[in-house]
Design an enzyme around this catalytic site. Structure first.
Site, PDB file in Angstrom:
ATOM      1  N   VAL A 282      -3.213   5.708   6.975  1.00 53.61           N
ATOM      2  CA  VAL A 282      -4.134   6.842   7.012  1.00 53.61           C
ATOM      3  C   VAL A 282      -3.345   8.078   6.623  1.00 53.61           C
ATOM      4  O   VAL A 282      -2.207   8.263   7.057  1.00 53.61           O
ATOM      5  CB  VAL A 282      -4.744   7.034   8.416  1.00 53.61           C
ATOM      6  CG1 VAL A 282      -5.639   8.267   8.450  1.00 53.61           C
ATOM      7  CG2 VAL A 282      -5.511   5.793   8.848  1.00 53.61           C
ATOM      8  N   CYS A 283      -3.933   8.898   5.767  1.00 54.90           N
ATOM      9  CA  CYS A 283      -3.341  10.173   5.372  1.00 54.90           C
ATOM     10  C   CYS A 283      -1.947   9.938   4.759  1.00 54.90           C
ATOM     11  O   CYS A 283      -1.771   9.020   3.956  1.00 54.90           O
ATOM     12  CB  CYS A 283      -3.299  11.098   6.582  1.00 54.90           C
ATOM     13  SG  CYS A 283      -3.071  12.848   6.234  1.00 54.90           S
ATOM     14  N   THR A 284      -0.955  10.727   5.139  1.00 54.72           N
ATOM     15  CA  THR A 284       0.376  10.620   4.536  1.00 54.72           C
ATOM     16  C   THR A 284       1.165   9.412   5.023  1.00 54.72           C
ATOM     17  O   THR A 284       2.301   9.212   4.593  1.00 54.72           O
ATOM     18  CB  THR A 284       1.184  11.898   4.778  1.00 54.72           C
ATOM     19  OG1 THR A 284       1.165  12.225   6.178  1.00 54.72           O
ATOM     20  CG2 THR A 284       0.610  13.060   3.983  1.00 54.72           C
TER      21      THR A 284
ATOM     22  N   THR B 212      -4.032   9.217  -0.249  1.00 49.17           N
ATOM     23  CA  THR B 212      -3.414   9.923   0.865  1.00 49.17           C
ATOM     24  C   THR B 212      -4.124  11.258   1.003  1.00 49.17           C
ATOM     25  O   THR B 212      -5.151  11.498   0.355  1.00 49.17           O
ATOM     26  CB  THR B 212      -1.898  10.093   0.631  1.00 49.17           C
ATOM     27  OG1 THR B 212      -1.287  10.614   1.823  1.00 49.17           O
ATOM     28  CG2 THR B 212      -1.591  10.995  -0.543  1.00 49.17           C
TER      29      THR B 212
ATOM     30  N   GLY C 259      -7.703   8.488   2.976  1.00 51.39           N
ATOM     31  CA  GLY C 259      -7.396   9.882   2.685  1.00 51.39           C
ATOM     32  C   GLY C 259      -6.987  10.629   3.950  1.00 51.39           C
ATOM     33  O   GLY C 259      -6.566  10.041   4.939  1.00 51.39           O
TER      34      GLY C 259
END
Length: 229
Positions: free
Chosen positions: A100-102, A120, A150
């Protein structure tokens, strides 16, 4: 059959990156959800929420789904050999490898994104190509058994997507309904292309410190790879 999830819980994690999919996974029937770190001492998230890992790298059982959340703490993980080794070992036998995300940058640093479509947070999307990934904007991007989400709130969409892939759409929709996930945001500034110029500039300034530090680390990793070739 029990499905075993493991989410990396590290100092500086963005808590919603972790807690959003955790809530979805833990709502699934026959789910076993672990928060994994080097030890089980409490860790402090990026927004100061204290979280308690439930198992260690050494004691973590084989996972069906390994998930790496993001946050400012990701920067340190990109050069942490213990973390990268654990992620690689679990990914080798996991049914799904996810982020998830970075958190996707950690998968990249572990060598798991080469030639793969991945996403990301919008403010880090350009970093993915440094790890051989095909940067692909989206709330949830799938490439084989690799699922990447994202930024931050996309973790809910991601969690439901994983449940649907494991147990079918009806199970995922039942969880969505139980969580009353029916977003109607009060503002429409959730993506750079929808935000005003002023809001975008303010947000970029807010994120600039972490981005600059991350950029330096990724450049160092790239130089090390080129030196080894």
């Amino acid at each position: 059959m029990t499905i075993r999830f493991g989410l990396l819980a590290f100092p500086g994690v963005q808590q919603l990156d972790l807690t959003a999919p955790y809530e979805v996974f833990a709502s699934m029937d026959d789910a076993e959800v672990h928060l994994v770190w080097k030890d089980t001492s409490p860790i402090v998230s990026a927004t100061k929420l204290v979280l308690q890992p439930t198992t260690t790298f050494a004691e973590c059982p084989p996972l069906d789904v390994i998930c790496v959340p993001g946050g400012v703490g990701v920067n340190a993980l990109l050069e942490d050999t213990a973390v990268l080794s654990f992620v690689r070992e679990q990914a080798a036998q996991a049914r799904f490898v996810t982020s998830v995300c970075t958190g996707s940058l950690v998968l990249g640093a572990a060598g798991l994104l080469k030639g793969k479509k991945a996403t990301t947070h919008w403010n880090a999307l350009d970093f993915l190509e440094n790890f051989g990934a095909v940067a692909t904007p989206g709330r949830v991007v799938r490439d084989g058994n690799l699922f990447t989400a994202g930024g931050v709130t996309a973790g809910i969409d991601f969690g439901l997507t994983i449940v649907a892939a494991l147990r079918g759409r009806e199970e995922a929709e039942a969880i969505q309904l139980s969580l009353e996930y029916a977003p109607e945001p009060p503002f429409h500034s959730g993506l750079p292309e929808k935000a005003s110029v002023e809001v975008l500039a303010r947000t970029r300034q807010r994120l600039a410190g972490s981005r600059m530090a991350r950029q330096a680390i990724i450049a160092r990793l790239a130089a090390a790879r080129h030196g080894a070739e």
